[in-house]
Design a protein around this motif. Structure first.
Motif, PDB file in Angstrom:
ATOM      1  N   TRP A  28      28.713  36.821  38.233  1.00 21.94           N
ATOM      2  CA  TRP A  28      29.062  38.192  37.823  1.00 21.94           C
ATOM      3  C   TRP A  28      29.779  38.921  38.948  1.00 21.94           C
ATOM      4  CZ3 TRP A  28      29.550  41.253  33.754  1.00 21.94           C
ATOM      5  CH2 TRP A  28      29.532  42.645  33.934  1.00 21.94           C
ATOM      6  N   LEU A  29      29.237  38.804  40.144  1.00 23.92           N
ATOM      7  CA  LEU A  29      29.844  39.514  41.270  1.00 23.92           C
ATOM      8  C   LEU A  29      31.227  38.975  41.578  1.00 23.92           C
ATOM      9  CD1 LEU A  29      26.684  39.836  43.500  1.00 23.92           C
ATOM     10  CD2 LEU A  29      27.987  41.716  42.502  1.00 23.92           C
ATOM     11  N   GLN A  30      31.371  37.658  41.370  1.00 22.22           N
ATOM     12  CA  GLN A  30      32.659  37.054  41.678  1.00 22.22           C
ATOM     13  C   GLN A  30      33.718  37.526  40.679  1.00 22.22           C
ATOM     14  OE1 GLN A  30      32.784  32.699  41.596  1.00 22.22           O
ATOM     15  NE2 GLN A  30      33.855  32.977  43.526  1.00 22.22           N
ATOM     16  N   ASP A  31      33.352  37.499  39.411  1.00 24.43           N
ATOM     17  CA  ASP A  31      34.324  37.923  38.389  1.00 24.43           C
ATOM     18  C   ASP A  31      33.596  38.347  37.114  1.00 24.43           C
ATOM     19  OD1 ASP A  31      36.994  36.345  36.467  1.00 24.43           O
ATOM     20  OD2 ASP A  31      36.513  38.447  36.871  1.00 24.43           O
ATOM     21  N   PRO A  32      33.360  39.625  36.941  1.00 22.03           N
ATOM     22  CA  PRO A  32      32.632  40.083  35.754  1.00 22.03           C
ATOM     23  C   PRO A  32      33.286  39.639  34.441  1.00 22.03           C
ATOM     24  CG  PRO A  32      32.857  41.865  37.333  1.00 22.03           C
ATOM     25  CD  PRO A  32      33.672  40.720  37.855  1.00 22.03           C
ATOM     26  N   ALA A  74      34.623  44.005  30.532  1.00 25.84           N
ATOM     27  CA  ALA A  74      33.669  44.895  31.205  1.00 25.84           C
ATOM     28  C   ALA A  74      34.425  45.728  32.223  1.00 25.84           C
ATOM     29  CB  ALA A  74      32.585  44.070  31.895  1.00 25.84           C
ATOM     30  N   LEU A  75      33.926  46.926  32.498  1.00 21.79           N
ATOM     31  CA  LEU A  75      34.692  47.846  33.330  1.00 21.79           C
ATOM     32  C   LEU A  75      34.460  47.653  34.815  1.00 21.79           C
ATOM     33  CD1 LEU A  75      34.507  51.045  31.129  1.00 21.79           C
ATOM     34  CD2 LEU A  75      36.276  49.331  31.294  1.00 21.79           C
ATOM     35  N   MET A  76      33.623  46.683  35.204  1.00 22.40           N
ATOM     36  CA  MET A  76      33.444  46.429  36.638  1.00 22.40           C
ATOM     37  C   MET A  76      34.536  45.487  37.097  1.00 22.40           C
ATOM     38  SD  MET A  76      30.184  45.085  38.707  1.00 22.40           S
ATOM     39  CE  MET A  76      30.307  43.807  39.927  1.00 22.40           C
ATOM     40  N   PRO A  77      35.244  45.875  38.142  1.00 19.95           N
ATOM     41  CA  PRO A  77      36.318  44.994  38.615  1.00 19.95           C
ATOM     42  C   PRO A  77      35.760  43.850  39.453  1.00 19.95           C
ATOM     43  CG  PRO A  77      36.203  46.963  39.970  1.00 19.95           C
ATOM     44  CD  PRO A  77      35.154  47.130  38.911  1.00 19.95           C
ATOM     45  N   ALA A  78      36.518  42.780  39.531  1.00 20.22           N
ATOM     46  CA  ALA A  78      36.173  41.694  40.447  1.00 20.22           C
ATOM     47  C   ALA A  78      36.465  42.185  41.860  1.00 20.22           C
ATOM     48  CB  ALA A  78      37.006  40.458  40.142  1.00 20.22           C
ATOM     49  N   MET A  79      35.475  42.073  42.747  1.00 21.47           N
ATOM     50  CA  MET A  79      35.623  42.687  44.067  1.00 21.47           C
ATOM     51  C   MET A  79      36.345  41.785  45.067  1.00 21.47           C
ATOM     52  SD  MET A  79      34.518  45.513  43.230  1.00 21.47           S
ATOM     53  CE  MET A  79      34.546  46.422  44.740  1.00 21.47           C
TER      54      MET A  79
END
Lengths: 319, 204, 537
Positions: free
Chosen positions: A285-289, A296-301
């Protein structure tokens, strides 16, 4: 914690859901009888009045109508409608206008694209996606009254075994209540189309016995535990822009756009039910939501592997 | 299956049928139906206007900025009288009176549009109220603008008829059609009565 | 030849253009449905991405309502109404052509959206906001790009075309009936198209108004539905459903008309209770304008508001039920002929009965709090639209195809089409009620395993594929019968209304001389001069 696999409206575990089932049986009985009677007449007509070879060339008696019959099949349906309306109105009123007892638990639900925020104003708790509420004993009722708001578009809160659904609409405050009669985990999901990941805006409600509920409340009220083992991960969290969207109480992170992560590990799933809460899923998830919940509105960091590992360890410390 | 014989006595076309068989004029029915449809559209805009009264979060309120357009309303409503008279004159073959009254109708309608333009200029430039300012701005400009659009279309059609009339093509035989057009114009005026009441009387 | 079709103002040709146009979009929207059902065959399937799935259900719903159902019903109306009232054409032939082309263009505008944006495999800029396009999902903030504008503009333009056709139908029915055809003597089809057109005038237009408001929001910075500026999301809902509910009656009333023409002929009796049928339909038209918020039982209206809509919604079931009883009364004591049109009509009666009853269930608001926005509702409205409307349309095809083309449709292929479709329909839509009861909401591109939904969805999808095959059989029948079908003659069904008095296909001018009628069934009077209807009416 049991994992049920049925979210049937006919397996009610809470007062409003039960009232609805009772009404449903009444309505179903009436409509069932109507169906049987009319369908039987139809079948009879089709069989009895089929044209036979012997009839070819002659026409049956030409009947234009009958006032008495028309009256009969107007009055009877009107009476049925009156009965149905009365039964329905009673339940509508009983559910919507139910008085709120002093013992009720108040929760504010805020719908987001595509997750649920829960605030317990009486208890000073903010959490996300997985709701814990106390079981309600008929002798000493402790229903939960929910205030429903939305931060963006329309959503709908639906846990079939606990109650009918009510929508979360921006710029509008809605109210609903649940009165769960037994403990367990109850599932549901957002029922009003809210965008790309409407399908994965899942709901998970844990109805706890009073002891477990109090324990849960106590742990949720704590700030995030300080853990010197995960200092690296915490630094990644605080520098990689996570704090812009997320809150971890007791740290500098107090973003409101995404779910509160203070006690992330108290939840069985992440991404509002889209995946089990395991280290592997957390990392993915953290790597690529988008890989788990596309849209999903969380971007890949765009973190490096060591940063990701450290961050996951930090997340796992948020019990 | 019996063969069906040719059906009944040949008759003259329906429009020349015996006086016993009278049907409503299809032009009038068509225009009435159109007016009903348009009324539904205006009703929705009026409902939105009323619903949002007092709900703007910011910005000028109706009481702050609206000035009741009495003169221009009188112009528009008078144009209903003039068009009605024009149609009656035409039906009696009085072409010149018809043309003059028709022209007067257009002038009165044009004055109304001028008044609307003036009011909008004042609201936008002196009070900073635009369609995007707040809920009042959105609903006001939309409702009044929708009406103004309908007045404009009406004026265009009236102008076409005026030109046709000046070239001698509008005579008694066309009076039924001209009357149908006048129904549209009366509708536009009735809508203004409603809009005027809602915006300048109820809404303030 | 092509030019004559493009420039035609003949109501029969325009009617056919509408019908062919609708059939094309029926196939396209059917493909969209098949894509949806393939995706939902298994939980966590990845046949299409969530974005494409959301576009599929949006386009499927929008297409079926505005570019299949409306045009096909206007097409039948266009073709049949002048013939059945003894007129030579519609009141305004050029407006008629204009309406068709306006509607036609709007459909292509909507589908052009697939080519915009990222292109076809990313499903382009096709709208993905659902066919209701709820605010604020359609606001610029949540729908950047022009996908929702394609929806708004296409539907808005087609709405203007619909209103124009309604104006035409009303003027025709009121102003162009042949001598002797008083309102009390016109075929029920004419009454029902008159009612439906009246509803179009006041029900389609609220949607047009709301769409204009949406365009103001999106293009001029307006705030009609801008919740950030104090605007109301529920206002859109009210406006939409003030259109949306009457719309479904607008769609079914012409189907009631088909049933009211077909069932009598194949039962060999006049319609039972003609005046009551007219009164019930007009009653439905009025009451249906007051039920709209039963689509909004979950938005948090007060118990008084909810109860009001419970009352009106259940009330509208009364005149609707009366119509079913009258059709039953028509068949009663008759000599029923089980030709293909009648097979579809009988299936209509069963299915519409069930659909109406699940509607009554949903009208009980608390029941709707559970089952609204779930697959139970999807099953209910498909039961009405497919089980009711589409079956009635098929019946109409089989009944009037001979009049339009001069050839009979194959009874063999017709029965194959019928049974395949019945099996597919019931497999899909009977079962579809169950996932709703088990908690499955609508508009989800995938679902969790282990909820009891898996097998049901699989079978539902299989039923959809069977229906697709049945439609193919139908299309083959339409095409093959045009050349190979038995010659029909004027009156293959021994009918009683005026369209059966002219050749098949009718001449361009319809009637050599305008007829005069003395009863509701002019051809019955001709065929039975010793016992004409005019004696009894």
């Amino acid at each position: 914690m049991t994992t049920p696999d049925l979210t049937s409206i006919f397996a009610p575990a809470s007062t409003p859901a039960r009232s609805i089932v009772d009404l449903s049986f009444f309505v179903l009985t009436i409509t069932g009888v109507i169906f049987v009677v009319v369908a039987a007449l139809l079948v009879y007509a089709v069989v009895k009045f089929r044209g036979r070879v012997a009839d070819a060339g002659s026409e049956p008696p030409q009947v234009y109508g009958s006032t008495q019959i028309e009256l009969a099949w107007t009055v009877i349906p009107i009476l049925i409608v009156i009965v149905l309306v009365a039964a329905t109105a009673r339940v509508v009123h009983a559910i919507q206008d139910a008085p709120q007892p002093a013992t009720a638990l108040e929760i504010t639900v805020i719908g987001h694209q595509f997750w649920w925020e829960y605030q317990y104003p009486q208890l000073g708790i903010v959490t996300a996606n997985e709701l814990h509420i106390p079981v309600s004993d008929p002798a000493r009722p402790r229903p939960t009254f929910l205030t429903l708001l939305s931060a963006d578009t329309d959503h709908s809160f639906w846990i079939p075994q606990l109650s009918g659904k009510t929508d979360l609409i921006p710029n509008r405050m809605n109210r609903m209540w649940i009165d769960p009669q037994r403990t367990g985990v109850f599932l549901g999901q957002c029922a009003q189309y809210c965008g790309t990941q409407h399908a994965k805006m899942l709901l998970r409600v844990s109805v706890d016995n009073p002891k477990d509920f109090d324990a849960w409340v106590m742990s949720q009220q704590q700030a995030a535990p300080e853990d010197s083992d995960v200092v690296d991960g915490r630094r990644v969290f605080e520098t990689a822009a996570c704090i812009n969207c997320h809150t971890v109480r007791g740290t500098v992170a107090n973003g409101r756009y995404g779910p509160d992560l203070t006690h992330l590990m108290s939840r069985g799933t992440i991404a509002s039910g889209a995946a089990e809460n395991t280290a592997e899923n957390l990392r993915a998830w953290l790597q690529d939501p988008d890989a788990i919940k596309p849209g999903a509105l969380m971007p890949a960091m765009k973190l490096s592997d060591p940063e990701l590992d450290a961050l996951v360890r930090y997340m796992q410390s948020l019990r | 299956m019996t063969a069906a014989p040719a059906l009944s006595i040949p008759v003259t076309p329906a429009s020349d049928a015996s006086p016993a068989w009278r049907l409503p004029d299809r032009g009038k029915v068509g225009m009435m139906s159109f007016i009903i449809a348009e009324s539904a559209i205006f009703t929705i805009f009026v409902v939105a206007y009323l619903f949002y009264l007092g709900k703007s979060l910011t910005g000028p309120t109706p009481r702050d900025v609206l000035e009741t357009p009495i003169f221009y309303t009188i112009c528009l409503l008078s144009s209903s009288v003039t068009i009605h008279l024009a149609v009656k004159r035409l039906a009696r073959g009085r072409s010149l009176s018809f043309l003059l009254l028709w022209l007067l109708t257009i002038v009165l309608g044009g004055l109304f549009m001028y008044g609307t333009a003036q009011e909008w200029r004042r609201l936008i430039y002196e009070h900073g109220l635009t369609i995007s300012t707040n809920l009042f701005g959105t609903t006001y400009f939309s409702l009044v603008g929708l009406h103004a659009f309908h007045v404009t279309v009406g004026l265009a059609m009236l102008a076409i008829v005026l030109v046709l009339g000046l070239t001698g093509r509008v005579r008694v035989a066309q009076s039924a059609r001209v009357e149908v057009l006048s129904m549209y114009w009366h509708f536009v005026d009735v809508v203004w009565v409603v809009v005027f009441t809602v915006v300048y009387i109820v809404g303030r | 030849m092509l030019q004559s079709w493009v420039t035609t103002v003949d109501h029969k040709r325009i009617g056919l253009l509408y019908i062919l146009y609708a059939l094309l979009f029926l196939v396209i929207a059917g493909v969209e449905a098949v894509i949806i059902r393939i995706q939902l065959m298994y939980p966590h399937n990845d046949f299409v991405s969530p974005q494409v799935f959301n576009q599929m259900f949006t386009m499927h719903g929008t297409t079926m309502i505005f570019f299949v159902a409306m045009p096909i019903l206007f097409g039948f109306g266009n073709y049949l109404v002048p013939l059945m009232i003894g007129a030579r054409d519609m009141a305004f032939p050029r407006l008629n052509a204009f309406s068709f082309w306006l509607s036609a263009v709007s459909g292509f505008v909507l589908y052009f959206s697939f080519l915009g944006g990222p292109g076809l495999y990313g499903a382009g800029a096709a709208p993905d906001v659902g066919w209701w396009a709820y605010a604020p999902l359609t606001a610029r903030a949540f729908s950047p790009g022009s996908s929702s504008d394609y929806w708004t503009i296409a539907v808005l333009v087609s709405g203007f075309g619909s209103v124009a056709t309604a104006v035409n139908l009303i003027a025709t029915i009121l102003g162009m009936r042949c001598p002797g055809m008083t309102l009390g003597r016109m075929p029920l089809l004419a009454w029902l198209y008159l009612t439906m057109s009246g509803m179009v005038l006041i029900a389609i237009t609220p949607l047009s108004a709301a769409q204009l408001m949406l365009l103001v929001d999106r293009y001029l910075g307006g705030h009609f539905f801008d919740t950030q500026a104090g605007g109301s999301a529920t206002l859109w809902m009210h406006f939409f459903w003030i259109f949306g509910h009457p719309e479904v009656y607008i769609l079914i009333i012409p189907c009631f008309a088909f049933m009211s023409e077909i069932i009598p002929v194949f039962s060999r009796k006049p319609i039972f209770g003609y005046p009551v049928m007219v009164a019930a339909t007009v009653c439905i038209a009025f009451v249906s304008m007051s039920v709209w918020a039963h689509h909004m039982f979950t938005i948090g209206m007060s118990s008084y508001a909810n109860t009001f809509f419970v009352i009106t919604t259940m009330a509208v079931g009364v005149p609707t039920g009366i119509k079913i009883f009258n059709w039953l009364g028509t068949m009663w004591g008759g000599r029923i002929q089980f030709k293909t049109p009648m097979l579809f009509a009988i299936a209509f009666l069963f299915q519409f009965l069930i659909a109406g009853l699940t509607g009554i269930m949903l009208a009980a608001a608390p029941f709707d709090w559970q089952l609204g926005l779930s697959y139970f509702v999807v099953a209910h409205f498909h039961y009405v639209i497919v089980g009711g409307i589409l079956f009635a349309i098929f019946a109409a095809f089989y009944y009037w195809y001979p009049k339009v083309t001069g050839r009979m449709l194959s009874e063999r292929l017709g029965k194959l089409h019928f049974w395949l479709f019945v099996i597919g329909f019931h497999l899909t839509f009977d079962l579809m009620h169950v996932p709703g009861i088990l908690g499955m909401p609508r508009r989800i591109y995938t679902y969790e395993p282990g909820r009891g939904w898996d097998t049901l969805n699989l079978i539902v999808s299989i039923g959809a594929f069977i229906q697709g095959v049945a439609i193919l059989v139908f299309v083959v029948n339409l095409i093959v019968s045009y050349w190979k079908g038995a010659r029909a003659g004027k009156d293959p069904w021994d009918g009683w209304t005026l369209e059966w008095s002219v050749s098949s296909p009718p001449p361009a001018y319809n009637f050599a001389s305008v007829p005069t009628v003395a009863s509701r069934r002019p051809l019955w009077d001709e065929k039975h001069p010793e016992d004409p209807d005019s004696r009894y009416e």
